[in-house]
Design a protein around this motif. Structure first.
Motif, PDB file in Angstrom:
ATOM      1  N   GLY A   1       0.812  -1.211   0.000  1.00  0.00           N
ATOM      2  CA  GLY A   1       0.000   0.000   0.000  1.00  0.00           C
ATOM      3  C   GLY A   1       0.842   1.256   0.000  1.00  0.00           C
ATOM      4  O   GLY A   1       0.540   2.230  -0.709  1.00  0.00           O
ATOM      5  N   ALA A   2       1.910   1.258   0.795  1.00  0.00           N
ATOM      6  CA  ALA A   2       2.778   2.435   0.836  1.00  0.00           C
ATOM      7  C   ALA A   2       3.414   2.694  -0.525  1.00  0.00           C
ATOM      8  O   ALA A   2       3.574   3.852  -0.941  1.00  0.00           O
ATOM      9  N   ALA A   3       3.771   1.628  -1.240  1.00  0.00           N
ATOM     10  CA  ALA A   3       4.358   1.796  -2.571  1.00  0.00           C
ATOM     11  C   ALA A   3       3.386   2.508  -3.509  1.00  0.00           C
ATOM     12  O   ALA A   3       3.788   3.352  -4.322  1.00  0.00           O
ATOM     13  N   SER A   4       2.101   2.178  -3.406  1.00  0.00           N
ATOM     14  CA  SER A   4       1.090   2.863  -4.220  1.00  0.00           C
ATOM     15  C   SER A   4       1.062   4.353  -3.913  1.00  0.00           C
ATOM     16  O   SER A   4       0.947   5.189  -4.817  1.00  0.00           O
ATOM     17  N   CYS A   5       1.157   4.690  -2.633  1.00  0.00           N
ATOM     18  CA  CYS A   5       1.130   6.102  -2.227  1.00  0.00           C
ATOM     19  C   CYS A   5       2.365   6.840  -2.727  1.00  0.00           C
ATOM     20  O   CYS A   5       2.271   7.979  -3.201  1.00  0.00           O
ATOM     21  N   PHE A   6       3.540   6.201  -2.633  1.00  0.00           N
ATOM     22  CA  PHE A   6       4.758   6.821  -3.153  1.00  0.00           C
ATOM     23  C   PHE A   6       4.651   7.032  -4.666  1.00  0.00           C
ATOM     24  O   PHE A   6       5.073   8.068  -5.193  1.00  0.00           O
TER      25      PHE A   6
ATOM     26  N   GLY B   1      10.861  22.218  -3.992  1.00  0.00           N
ATOM     27  CA  GLY B   1      11.662  21.049  -3.638  1.00  0.00           C
ATOM     28  C   GLY B   1      11.032  19.738  -4.029  1.00  0.00           C
ATOM     29  O   GLY B   1      11.200  18.728  -3.344  1.00  0.00           O
ATOM     30  N   ALA B   2      10.309  19.728  -5.146  1.00  0.00           N
ATOM     31  CA  ALA B   2       9.514  18.557  -5.520  1.00  0.00           C
ATOM     32  C   ALA B   2      10.237  17.648  -6.505  1.00  0.00           C
ATOM     33  O   ALA B   2       9.627  17.110  -7.430  1.00  0.00           O
TER      34      ALA B   2
ATOM     35  N   PHE C   1      -3.321  10.522  -1.631  1.00  0.00           N
ATOM     36  CA  PHE C   1      -2.180   9.654  -1.326  1.00  0.00           C
ATOM     37  C   PHE C   1      -1.576   9.966   0.039  1.00  0.00           C
ATOM     38  O   PHE C   1      -0.969   9.098   0.669  1.00  0.00           O
ATOM     39  N   GLN C   2      -1.750  11.198   0.524  1.00  0.00           N
ATOM     40  CA  GLN C   2      -1.258  11.539   1.855  1.00  0.00           C
ATOM     41  C   GLN C   2      -2.110  10.877   2.938  1.00  0.00           C
ATOM     42  O   GLN C   2      -1.588  10.258   3.872  1.00  0.00           O
TER      43      GLN C   2
ATOM     44  N   LEU D   1       6.551  11.824   7.359  1.00  0.00           N
ATOM     45  CA  LEU D   1       6.952  11.771   5.957  1.00  0.00           C
ATOM     46  C   LEU D   1       6.322  12.937   5.216  1.00  0.00           C
ATOM     47  O   LEU D   1       5.215  13.361   5.538  1.00  0.00           O
ATOM     48  N   ASN D   2       7.025  13.419   4.211  1.00  0.00           N
ATOM     49  CA  ASN D   2       6.504  14.469   3.338  1.00  0.00           C
ATOM     50  C   ASN D   2       6.467  13.914   1.920  1.00  0.00           C
ATOM     51  O   ASN D   2       7.510  13.743   1.286  1.00  0.00           O
ATOM     52  N   LEU D   3       5.268  13.632   1.418  1.00  0.00           N
ATOM     53  CA  LEU D   3       5.132  13.034   0.091  1.00  0.00           C
ATOM     54  C   LEU D   3       5.220  14.053  -1.038  1.00  0.00           C
ATOM     55  O   LEU D   3       5.167  13.672  -2.208  1.00  0.00           O
ATOM     56  N   LEU D   4       5.355  15.321  -0.708  1.00  0.00           N
ATOM     57  CA  LEU D   4       5.495  16.340  -1.744  1.00  0.00           C
ATOM     58  C   LEU D   4       6.960  16.641  -2.040  1.00  0.00           C
ATOM     59  O   LEU D   4       7.272  17.524  -2.841  1.00  0.00           O
ATOM     60  N   ARG D   5       7.848  15.897  -1.405  1.00  0.00           N
ATOM     61  CA  ARG D   5       9.282  15.989  -1.654  1.00  0.00           C
ATOM     62  C   ARG D   5       9.865  14.579  -1.666  1.00  0.00           C
ATOM     63  O   ARG D   5       9.215  13.636  -1.213  1.00  0.00           O
ATOM     64  N   PRO D   6      11.091  14.411  -2.143  1.00  0.00           N
ATOM     65  CA  PRO D   6      11.713  13.086  -2.065  1.00  0.00           C
ATOM     66  C   PRO D   6      11.782  12.607  -0.617  1.00  0.00           C
ATOM     67  O   PRO D   6      11.903  13.407   0.315  1.00  0.00           O
ATOM     68  N   LEU D   7      11.716  11.307  -0.433  1.00  0.00           N
ATOM     69  CA  LEU D   7      11.719  10.728   0.907  1.00  0.00           C
ATOM     70  C   LEU D   7      12.976  11.136   1.663  1.00  0.00           C
ATOM     71  O   LEU D   7      14.092  10.988   1.168  1.00  0.00           O
TER      72      LEU D   7
END
Length: 519
Positions: A150-155, A171-172, A439-440, A469-475
């Motif tokens: 599931g997390a992979a789908s969100c990423f 910074g996206a 996705f967040q 975690l911030n999904l609007l930037r790289p992990l």
């Protein structure tokens, strides 16, 4: 093809993270996209791969008006129609392509590489680990665990969004490679150090809040085999059309259903004994009579609601949230020298009352006394009140007339938070209330479910309070936040009366932190 009939809610969410936002430009950008979902036998033949595909389609179909469903071999073709039906259950007017020739972005599950010339993200998992790569397939594992899948789908969905709207995000940059364990939240060098042995008994667990985060948790728990126990689901509201923007399990046919009834249906195929309580937390507690709560998952929207849950002194709490810059989960005992849930949300300085915030959002500061009365009495909003809101917002009254006679909270949630005024104003009336992207919320819910399962399995307490975690930037490389116990003495976890009440309920047992790395 057409944008979903709840697109204005999605636009409201996007307006809070995109710079130089214009509603028309946002919709045009979406209409130019053809997002391909490619998959092979490796993905459809295992539970992890099927979970990744399911959630990926659930996320993408809520925002993009055209999907290309691309099976890469004959075995995968058997799943194509099911994924198409799933997409149409969310947006009946979504365009479905069966060729990748016009694809602008592609996400891939499985071991094969499609021959497409567009930006491509390879997603997969291995048990607790979520994987994403821009260079080649990562495959799907053979376990029945839904967490990494599931997390992979969100990423993947987050990277699609950053690809489309990268110029309007700070910074996206895109993720090049992710291999993240949702067991330890560390970048993996090898397998997870302490795998859980299933089946797992959840005992008596409460899930409070069945909104967007709650849906992420329900999706996860429904896909985890080997769970038993008694799960109380608590929420007093029904599903509204605007909720479909980020309620990953909900489709058009679910609008109007009580959220608790929906939760029971979602978990109907599991061995969990689900008890539905269509009430607010305070009303549920009063009705229950027994104030002992072994384990509570909190998926609520406001700090006040979270404080109310902690005030009832559960033995242990997992709390998930989404906010402007991050999402995450926190873990809380009470009498253990560490931060309780209240420590996370103690107000600093003078805060505005709820009626003042509502009056500001409605553009009617002078009417705060009337707003206060309407909120306290749950009275219906009169015709003249709605007309004054329309004037203050600079929008026509007629589209808001249907809200006359509804309680103010309902009017506010649908007209303001739901995106009606936002659409009527052409996107110029921005909503202050944080509305996350789908996705967040989904990832926060997956993380919450993971914590409930880990705690129920008897694992020692996590060595860190919260994970962000911030999904609007790289992990990022540092995901843990060792939030300290409040030192001012204002929090209830420093109050002898509350400490005494907690000890009378549960004794003096303190969970010991796990030695598993929190790097």
């Amino acid at each position: 093809m057409a944008l979903a009939n709840f697109i204005d809610r999605a636009a409201t969410a996007a307006s809070q993270v995109l710079t130089d936002f214009h509603l028309g430009d946002f919709k045009t950008a979406l209409e130019k996209q053809v997002v391909a979902v490619a998959f092979d036998d490796n993905a459809v033949s295992c539970a992890e791969g099927r979970a990744t595909l399911d959630l990926t389609v659930r996320l993408l179909a809520r925002l993009y008006p055209i999907l290309a469903i691309l099976p890469l071999d004959d075995a995968a073709s058997t799943q194509a129609q099911a994924l198409e039906r799933l997409a149409k259950s969310i947006n009946p007017k979504i365009g479905i392509r069966r060729s990748g020739k016009s694809a602008t972005i592609c996400v891939v599950a499985g071991a094969m590489r499609p021959s497409l010339g567009c930006p491509t993200f390879f997603m997969g998992s291995e048990g607790w680990a979520a994987k994403l790569s821009r260079t080649g397939p990562v495959g799907s594992g053979s376990s029945s665990l839904p967490y990494g899948a599931g997390a992979a789908s969100c990423f993947a969905a987050a990277n699609v969004f950053r690809t489309v709207f990268g110029l309007q995000l700070t910074g996206a940059e895109l993720d090049e490679y992710i291999d993240l364990s949702l067991f330890t939240y560390s970048r993996r060098k090898s397998g997870d150090p302490s795998p859980i042995e299933f089946p797992v008994d959840l005992g008596e667990t409460h899930l409070v809040g069945l909104g967007a985060i709650g849906h992420g948790s329900l999706w996860t728990l429904a896909r985890q085999s080997g769970l038993s126990g008694r799960l109380h689901v608590i929420d007093h509201e029904s599903i509204e059309l605007s909720n479909l923007q980020r309620y990953v399990l909900a489709g058009q046919s679910d609008v109007g259903m009580l959220k608790t009834e929906f939760a029971m249906n979602a978990l109907g195929s599991t061995a969990l004994k689900v008890e539905a309580h269509p009430l607010r937390w305070a009303d549920y507690v009063a009705h229950r009579g027994d104030w002992r709560f072994e384990r509570v998952g909190v998926a609520l929207d406001t700090a006040a609601d979270r404080l109310a849950v902690q005030g009832t002194l559960p033995r242990w709490i997992a709390n998930a949230w989404t906010q402007e810059h991050d999402l995450g989960v926190s873990r809380h005992g009470f009498d253990d020298g560490r931060a309780c849930l209240c420590c996370m949300y103690l107000p600093t300085g003078r805060s505005k009352d709820e009626h003042q915030l509502f009056a500001e959002e409605l553009g009617m500061l002078e009417a705060h006394d009337q707003v206060k009365t309407l909120l306290q009495t749950n009275a219906a909003v009169p015709h003249d009140f709605v007309a004054r809101v329309a004037t203050a917002m600079g929008v026509p009254f007629e589209p808001l007339a249907r809200f006359v006679g509804q309680p103010l909270r309902s009017f506010y949630q649908q007209a303001i938070c739901g995106g009606v005024v936002f659409q009527l104003s052409g996107g110029s009336r921005l909503v202050r209330t944080v509305v996350p992207m789908a996705f967040q919320s989904a990832l926060a819910g997956i993380m919450l479910a993971a914590e409930l399962v880990k705690h129920s399995s008897g694992l020692p307490a996590s060595p860190t309070t919260s994970t962000r975690l911030n999904l609007l930037r790289p992990l990022g490389s540092h995901l843990h936040d060792p939030k300290a116990k409040d030192s001012s003495g204002r929090c209830i976890c420093s109050d002898e009366d509350f400490i005494g009440a907690y000890r009378r309920k549960y004794g003096n047992t303190v969970e010991q932190p796990s030695k598993v790395s929190a790097a």
